[in-house]
Design a protein around this motif. Structure first.
Motif, PDB file in Angstrom:
ATOM      1  N   LEU A 254      41.026   1.890  -6.540  1.00 23.77           N
ATOM      2  CA  LEU A 254      41.263   0.461  -6.749  1.00 23.77           C
ATOM      3  C   LEU A 254      41.423   0.089  -8.218  1.00 23.77           C
ATOM      4  O   LEU A 254      42.350  -0.665  -8.558  1.00 23.77           O
ATOM      5  CB  LEU A 254      40.144  -0.357  -6.109  1.00 23.77           C
ATOM      6  N   PRO A 255      40.575   0.572  -9.144  1.00 15.38           N
ATOM      7  CA  PRO A 255      40.787   0.213 -10.554  1.00 15.38           C
ATOM      8  C   PRO A 255      42.142   0.665 -11.094  1.00 15.38           C
ATOM      9  O   PRO A 255      42.736  -0.032 -11.927  1.00 15.38           O
ATOM     10  CB  PRO A 255      39.637   0.928 -11.276  1.00 15.38           C
ATOM     11  N   CYS A 256      42.635   1.802 -10.617  1.00 11.74           N
ATOM     12  CA  CYS A 256      43.949   2.274 -11.065  1.00 11.74           C
ATOM     13  C   CYS A 256      45.053   1.335 -10.587  1.00 11.74           C
ATOM     14  O   CYS A 256      45.983   1.014 -11.339  1.00 11.74           O
ATOM     15  CB  CYS A 256      44.194   3.690 -10.554  1.00 11.74           C
ATOM     16  N   VAL A 257      44.949   0.894  -9.343  1.00 12.54           N
ATOM     17  CA  VAL A 257      45.936  -0.041  -8.804  1.00 12.54           C
ATOM     18  C   VAL A 257      45.881  -1.365  -9.557  1.00 12.54           C
ATOM     19  O   VAL A 257      46.917  -1.954  -9.896  1.00 12.54           O
ATOM     20  CB  VAL A 257      45.703  -0.260  -7.298  1.00 12.54           C
ATOM     21  N   MET A 258      44.680  -1.831  -9.857  1.00 15.90           N
ATOM     22  CA  MET A 258      44.529  -3.097 -10.575  1.00 15.90           C
ATOM     23  C   MET A 258      45.076  -2.991 -11.998  1.00 15.90           C
ATOM     24  O   MET A 258      45.689  -3.934 -12.507  1.00 15.90           O
ATOM     25  CB  MET A 258      43.061  -3.514 -10.586  1.00 15.90           C
TER      26      MET A 258
END
Length: 313
Positions: A254-258
């Motif tokens: 999720l942090p990578c996508v964000m």
């Protein structure tokens, strides 16, 4: 994903300026270098509308939840059905299959059917379908809601509905929603509006007049909110990218996508034109709602309030 569409990219041809800028003809005489009228985009009024309608959705669906909890349990009589020697008809069979689905699965299937039906209007009534997209220059608040259900072609629709089928029932069955259909639907619809406004708001920081006429649509803002809930509730679940043979833990993915969407929102990418602001704001809403325990601090108090009112009535 939430698509961004320029007027020229429409599959139905270039959209007349009247659709984007419903002002008096005299006000359309001042054109920019691209031949578009100068748009005066509002920001405060849409913000009030988005917050107010999202709150109203929660209040309404909490009322329906309270009413359903207070309704007397109905016992279904199946005795006559067991005596039937003939097999059930297609309608009865479909009814039985539907009744066997979990409530949050019914929400997911209902949203998929709704999005599919709306997409059909792009062929049957294309003018109506174009009106559902959100273009900041129109200053139409309602399109921040309707744009959640429009998609730019079958691939856009299929990808988003695949995400809806995979993540909404899983997130809806988490501790945050506990399989509650009304709560899950309230969160989906509200975040669809709020993420639509997030995309609208980014125009304030981009002093390019033509961007006010660019339309956006898609369910991915709300779906990213559901995905944020999923990752927060199941941090060690394995997730991946469609057609990519690698999987990652949700808490790392999720942090990578964000970050990807943050860069896309600030700088943009030359190879894609997605609604990064809607994606990023959706993920933030999902994670925030999960960590702040929206069930305990928002949903349950609303349901209890309505139950007290209904019991006194």
């Amino acid at each position: 994903m939430r698509n961004i569409r320029t007027p020229q990219s429409s599959q139905h041809g270039k959209i007349p300026n009247k659709i984007y800028f419903p002002e008096k003809e005299a006000q359309q005489e001042r054109l920019d270098e691209e031949g578009l009228p100068y748009a005066k985009v509002l920001y405060l009024q849409p913000a009030i509308w988005a917050i107010g309608v999202s709150t109203g959705i929660y209040i309404l669906l909490a009322f329906l939840e309270a009413k359903s909890q207070l309704a007397p349990a109905t016992s279904q009589q199946h005795h006559d059905r067991h005596l039937q020697s003939s097999p059930p008809g297609p309608i009865e069979l479909a009814t039985r299959v539907w009744a066997q689905q979990y409530p949050v699965e019914k929400v997911a299937f209902g949203l998929i059917a709704t999005n599919g039906a709306v997409h059909l209007t792009s062929f049957l009534t294309p003018h109506f379908w174009r009106m559902l997209w959100h273009a900041p220059a129109t200053n139409l608040n309602i399109t921040m809601f309707t744009s959640t259900f429009v998609h730019d072609g079958p691939i856009h629709l299929l990808v988003n509905m695949w995400a809806c089928y995979n993540f909404l029932p899983a997130a809806g069955s988490s501790h945050l929603f506990e399989g509650n259909a009304y709560h899950t639907l309230a969160f989906f619809l509200s975040t669809g509006i709020l993420t639509g406004y997030a995309g609208h708001l980014t125009l304030m920081f981009k002093k390019i007049n033509s961007l006010a006429f660019v339309r956006s649509g898609g369910a991915s803002g709300a779906l990213f909110a559901m995905f944020g809930v999923f990752c927060a509730q199941f941090p060690h679940a394995e997730v991946g990218i469609l057609f990519v043979p690698f999987r990652f833990e949700a808490i790392n993915f999720l942090p990578c996508v964000m970050l990807f969407d943050f860069v896309g929102m600030v700088r943009g990418y030359s190879f894609i034109n997605w609604g990064h602001a809607a994606h990023l704001s959706g993920a933030l809403l999902g994670v925030g709602y999960s960590y702040l325990d929206g069930k305990t601090h928002i949903w349950n108090p609303l349901v209890k309030f309505w139950k007290r009112r209904l019991q006194k009535a």
